[in-house]
Design a protein around this motif. Structure first.
Motif, PDB file in Angstrom:
ATOM      1  N   UNK A  37       0.807  -1.223   0.000  1.00 57.98           N
ATOM      2  CA  UNK A  37       0.000   0.000   0.000  1.00 57.98           C
ATOM      3  C   UNK A  37       0.839   1.273   0.000  1.00 57.98           C
ATOM      4  N   UNK A  38       2.119   1.180   0.297  1.00 58.68           N
ATOM      5  CA  UNK A  38       2.969   2.376   0.364  1.00 58.68           C
ATOM      6  C   UNK A  38       3.736   2.675  -0.918  1.00 58.68           C
ATOM      7  N   UNK A  39       3.588   1.846  -1.941  1.00 53.72           N
ATOM      8  CA  UNK A  39       4.389   1.992  -3.158  1.00 53.72           C
ATOM      9  C   UNK A  39       3.528   1.814  -4.405  1.00 53.72           C
ATOM     10  N   UNK A  40       3.940   2.443  -5.485  1.00 55.21           N
ATOM     11  CA  UNK A  40       3.371   2.060  -6.779  1.00 55.21           C
ATOM     12  C   UNK A  40       3.845   0.635  -7.059  1.00 55.21           C
ATOM     13  N   UNK A  41       3.248  -0.021  -8.026  1.00 51.77           N
ATOM     14  CA  UNK A  41       3.650  -1.396  -8.339  1.00 51.77           C
ATOM     15  C   UNK A  41       5.107  -1.513  -8.718  1.00 51.77           C
ATOM     16  N   UNK A  42       5.581  -0.596  -9.575  1.00 48.21           N
ATOM     17  CA  UNK A  42       6.976  -0.648 -10.005  1.00 48.21           C
ATOM     18  C   UNK A  42       7.932  -0.344  -8.852  1.00 48.21           C
ATOM     19  N   UNK A  43       7.591   0.628  -8.036  1.00 48.39           N
ATOM     20  CA  UNK A  43       8.451   0.942  -6.882  1.00 48.39           C
ATOM     21  C   UNK A  43       8.521  -0.246  -5.928  1.00 48.39           C
ATOM     22  N   UNK A  44       7.397  -0.930  -5.720  1.00 50.30           N
ATOM     23  CA  UNK A  44       7.363  -2.111  -4.862  1.00 50.30           C
ATOM     24  C   UNK A  44       8.303  -3.193  -5.400  1.00 50.30           C
ATOM     25  N   UNK A  45       8.213  -3.481  -6.698  1.00 54.09           N
ATOM     26  CA  UNK A  45       9.078  -4.505  -7.300  1.00 54.09           C
ATOM     27  C   UNK A  45      10.546  -4.107  -7.213  1.00 54.09           C
ATOM     28  N   UNK A  46      10.826  -2.832  -7.384  1.00 50.46           N
ATOM     29  CA  UNK A  46      12.215  -2.371  -7.281  1.00 50.46           C
ATOM     30  C   UNK A  46      12.746  -2.479  -5.854  1.00 50.46           C
TER      31      UNK A  46
END
Length: 164
Positions: free
Chosen positions: A20-29
């Motif tokens: 919930x704290x990240x965009x999808x790409x930021x989460x994967x990174x």
């Protein structure tokens, strides 16, 4: 001759709580850079996230005997897991903050056998269509000689993730 393998993993609630704290790409990174733990399944099967960019995700595995079925090749469930991960994370990579996904279906076509002699295999997932409520992605499983081993398509349901 009996063989064994051990592995460890980190608490999966750490990553789940970060969605919930990240965009999808930021989460994967965050996973790719080691700031969030890889999922326990990846540790159990021995595969890794190698690349993540908008609309694309790549997972890799060096097949071992622990991945074999009774007839001496890598089990189709291992193929399916890699393909599902790549297709799903391709979708995740394009999601905005506060949105998550889950797979609705996975259609896999097995084309070639994989063995320990195959070397590193890579599942490359890409988005075919991203809508408001659903997404369609595909993934290709390829060997180190770029031969197509399997192909999959996946439909994903998109839904809001409440912030803590």
């Amino acid at each position: 001759m009996r063989r064994s393998r051990t592995f460890d993993w980190e608490d999966p609630r750490v990553s789940a709580g970060a969605v919930a704290q990240h965009s999808g790409l930021a989460f994967l990174r965050e996973i790719l850079d080691g700031r969030l733990p890889a999922p326990p399944l990846a540790r159990a099967l021995g595969f890794t996230l190698e690349e993540a960019e908008h609309g694309r995700a790549v997972f890799a595995l060096v097949p071992g005997e622990e991945h074999y079925n009774p007839i001496g090749s890598v089990h189709g469930g291992v193929y399916a897991t890699l393909l599902d991960s790549a297709a799903g994370c391709a979708v995740q990579s394009a999601l905005p903050l506060g949105t998550a996904y889950t797979s609705i279906d996975l259609n896999v076509k097995f084309l070639r056998p994989v063995t320990v002699d195959s070397g590193k295999i890579r599942a490359v997932g890409t988005i075919l269509n991203l809508g408001r409520r659903t997404a369609l992605a595909q993934a290709e499983l390829r060997d180190s000689d770029d031969r197509l081993l399997a192909h999959a398509t996946s439909s994903c349901m998109l839904f809001p993730v409440p912030a803590d």
